[in-house]
Scaffold this motif. Structure first.
Motif, mmCIF file in Angstrom:
data_model
loop_
_atom_site.group_PDB
_atom_site.id
_atom_site.type_symbol
_atom_site.label_atom_id
_atom_site.label_comp_id
_atom_site.label_asym_id
_atom_site.label_seq_id
_atom_site.Cartn_x
_atom_site.Cartn_y
_atom_site.Cartn_z
ATOM 1 N N GLN A 152 -27.693 -33.657 -35.158
ATOM 2 C CA GLN A 152 -28.308 -33.552 -36.419
ATOM 3 C C GLN A 152 -28.470 -32.148 -37.116
ATOM 4 O OE1 GLN A 152 -32.640 -34.259 -35.424
ATOM 5 N NE2 GLN A 152 -31.586 -36.118 -35.792
ATOM 6 N N THR A 153 -28.061 -32.300 -38.589
ATOM 7 C CA THR A 153 -28.044 -30.690 -38.872
ATOM 8 C C THR A 153 -29.132 -31.252 -40.681
ATOM 9 O OG1 THR A 153 -26.849 -29.206 -40.105
ATOM 10 C CG2 THR A 153 -26.387 -31.575 -40.904
ATOM 11 N N THR A 154 -29.334 -30.213 -41.001
ATOM 12 C CA THR A 154 -30.256 -30.275 -42.043
ATOM 13 C C THR A 154 -29.601 -29.828 -43.937
ATOM 14 O OG1 THR A 154 -31.370 -28.663 -42.051
ATOM 15 C CG2 THR A 154 -32.409 -30.843 -41.038
ATOM 16 N N ILE A 155 -29.996 -29.655 -44.669
ATOM 17 C CA ILE A 155 -29.347 -29.125 -45.899
ATOM 18 C C ILE A 155 -30.480 -29.451 -46.956
ATOM 19 C CG2 ILE A 155 -27.966 -31.188 -46.635
ATOM 20 C CD1 ILE A 155 -25.617 -28.931 -47.283
ATOM 21 N N ASP A 156 -30.032 -28.540 -47.967
ATOM 22 C CA ASP A 156 -30.759 -28.744 -49.405
ATOM 23 C C ASP A 156 -30.380 -29.316 -50.739
ATOM 24 O OD1 ASP A 156 -29.206 -26.703 -49.942
ATOM 25 O OD2 ASP A 156 -30.365 -25.043 -50.414
ATOM 26 N N ASP A 157 -29.285 -30.258 -50.738
ATOM 27 C CA ASP A 157 -29.061 -30.667 -51.339
ATOM 28 C C ASP A 157 -28.737 -31.769 -51.137
ATOM 29 O OD1 ASP A 157 -26.243 -31.709 -53.342
ATOM 30 O OD2 ASP A 157 -27.564 -30.046 -54.942
ATOM 31 N N GLU A 158 -28.962 -33.033 -51.756
ATOM 32 C CA GLU A 158 -28.578 -34.454 -51.415
ATOM 33 C C GLU A 158 -27.615 -34.825 -51.596
ATOM 34 O OE1 GLU A 158 -30.059 -39.013 -52.205
ATOM 35 O OE2 GLU A 158 -30.977 -37.970 -54.212
ATOM 36 N N GLY A 159 -26.856 -34.652 -52.848
ATOM 37 C CA GLY A 159 -25.301 -34.622 -52.700
ATOM 38 C C GLY A 159 -24.270 -34.120 -51.788
ATOM 39 N N GLN A 160 -25.210 -32.939 -51.345
ATOM 40 C CA GLN A 160 -24.099 -32.396 -50.176
ATOM 41 C C GLN A 160 -24.400 -33.188 -49.058
ATOM 42 O OE1 GLN A 160 -25.355 -28.011 -50.107
ATOM 43 N NE2 GLN A 160 -24.273 -27.384 -51.998
ATOM 44 N N ALA A 161 -25.715 -33.730 -48.443
ATOM 45 C CA ALA A 161 -25.841 -34.568 -47.505
ATOM 46 C C ALA A 161 -24.628 -35.848 -47.561
ATOM 47 C CB ALA A 161 -27.236 -34.849 -47.716
ATOM 48 N N ALA A 179 -17.208 -28.784 -35.430
ATOM 49 C CA ALA A 179 -16.401 -27.878 -36.418
ATOM 50 C C ALA A 179 -16.645 -28.108 -37.675
ATOM 51 C CB ALA A 179 -15.548 -27.553 -35.333
ATOM 52 N N TRP A 180 -16.168 -29.270 -38.032
ATOM 53 C CA TRP A 180 -15.931 -29.542 -39.161
ATOM 54 C C TRP A 180 -17.582 -29.303 -39.725
ATOM 55 C CZ3 TRP A 180 -18.366 -33.022 -42.425
ATOM 56 C CH2 TRP A 180 -17.663 -33.942 -43.227
ATOM 57 N N VAL A 181 -18.621 -29.624 -39.078
ATOM 58 C CA VAL A 181 -19.971 -29.124 -40.500
ATOM 59 C C VAL A 181 -20.113 -28.257 -40.259
ATOM 60 C CG1 VAL A 181 -22.734 -29.705 -40.085
ATOM 61 C CG2 VAL A 181 -21.279 -31.838 -39.441
ATOM 62 N N ALA A 182 -19.809 -27.582 -39.917
ATOM 63 C CA ALA A 182 -20.219 -25.476 -39.744
ATOM 64 C C ALA A 182 -19.162 -25.524 -40.955
ATOM 65 C CB ALA A 182 -20.178 -24.986 -38.886
ATOM 66 N N GLU A 183 -17.467 -26.072 -40.805
ATOM 67 C CA GLU A 183 -16.755 -25.651 -41.919
ATOM 68 C C GLU A 183 -17.241 -26.314 -43.212
ATOM 69 O OE1 GLU A 183 -12.309 -26.757 -43.086
ATOM 70 O OE2 GLU A 183 -12.723 -27.070 -40.545
ATOM 71 N N ASN A 184 -17.892 -27.215 -43.311
ATOM 72 C CA ASN A 184 -17.892 -27.925 -44.974
ATOM 73 C C ASN A 184 -19.555 -27.728 -45.314
ATOM 74 O OD1 ASN A 184 -15.406 -29.537 -45.847
ATOM 75 N ND2 ASN A 184 -15.121 -29.839 -43.729
ATOM 76 N N HIS A 185 -20.120 -27.141 -44.687
ATOM 77 C CA HIS A 185 -21.544 -26.837 -44.866
ATOM 78 C C HIS A 185 -22.100 -26.015 -45.726
ATOM 79 C CE1 HIS A 185 -26.349 -27.256 -43.892
ATOM 80 N NE2 HIS A 185 -26.233 -27.850 -43.224
ATOM 81 N N SER A 186 -22.979 -25.219 -46.564
ATOM 82 C CA SER A 186 -23.176 -24.334 -47.061
ATOM 83 C C SER A 186 -24.043 -23.086 -46.690
ATOM 84 C CB SER A 186 -23.760 -24.831 -48.384
ATOM 85 O OG SER A 186 -24.987 -25.723 -48.587
ATOM 86 N N TYR A 187 -24.672 -24.032 -45.375
ATOM 87 C CA TYR A 187 -25.597 -22.191 -45.369
ATOM 88 C C TYR A 187 -25.010 -21.295 -44.646
ATOM 89 C CZ TYR A 187 -29.993 -25.642 -45.896
ATOM 90 O OH TYR A 187 -31.044 -26.406 -46.557
ATOM 91 N N GLU A 188 -25.434 -20.672 -44.242
ATOM 92 C CA GLU A 188 -25.420 -19.137 -43.313
ATOM 93 C C GLU A 188 -25.081 -19.335 -41.650
ATOM 94 O OE1 GLU A 188 -25.875 -14.668 -42.010
ATOM 95 O OE2 GLU A 188 -26.049 -16.095 -44.203
ATOM 96 N N VAL A 189 -26.047 -20.874 -41.637
ATOM 97 C CA VAL A 189 -26.659 -20.609 -40.480
ATOM 98 C C VAL A 189 -26.897 -22.206 -40.285
ATOM 99 C CG1 VAL A 189 -27.759 -20.715 -38.035
ATOM 100 C CG2 VAL A 189 -27.406 -18.558 -39.370
#
Length: 107
Positions: A8-17, A71-81
């Protein structure tokens, strides 16, 4: 024997999700992904309490694909952490688990 996980991960933008969910599935790193309805997150960040609207993405995958998915999520995610947690799957229908293996295996 294949081991299964929900990552699981979280993000603050529906389009990015949607992009994070679709990209992982297209890359065969996850058999499927669920995007939960937006919720309110309250957390510490840089010595301040923050509040944000976020979407949770849950990926169904195998332990064989887990490090590459991370690794793929970390590379494509906009959050610093970005949040990254994994939950072991301790059971499930054999048909469903077979599908997960088939959809996350190249070829």
């Amino acid at each position: 024997m294949t081991d299964f996980v929900i990552a699981q991960t979280t993000i603050d933008d529906e389009g990015q999700a949607k992009a994070l969910a679709r990209g992982a599935v297209e890359s065969k790193l996850a058999a499927g992904a669920h995007i939960d309805a937006p919720f309110t997150a309250v957390y510490w960040w840089k010595s301040e309490i923050e509040t944000a609207r976020e979407w949770r993405i849950s990926y169904m995958t195998t332990t064989d694909n887990l490090s590459e998915l991370e690794a793929w999520v970390a590379e494509n995610h906009s959050y610093e952490v970005p949040q990254w947690v994994t939950l072991p799957v301790t059971g499930g229908s054999s048909a469903y688990l077979s599908w997960v293996v088939a959809e996350t295996t190249e070829g």
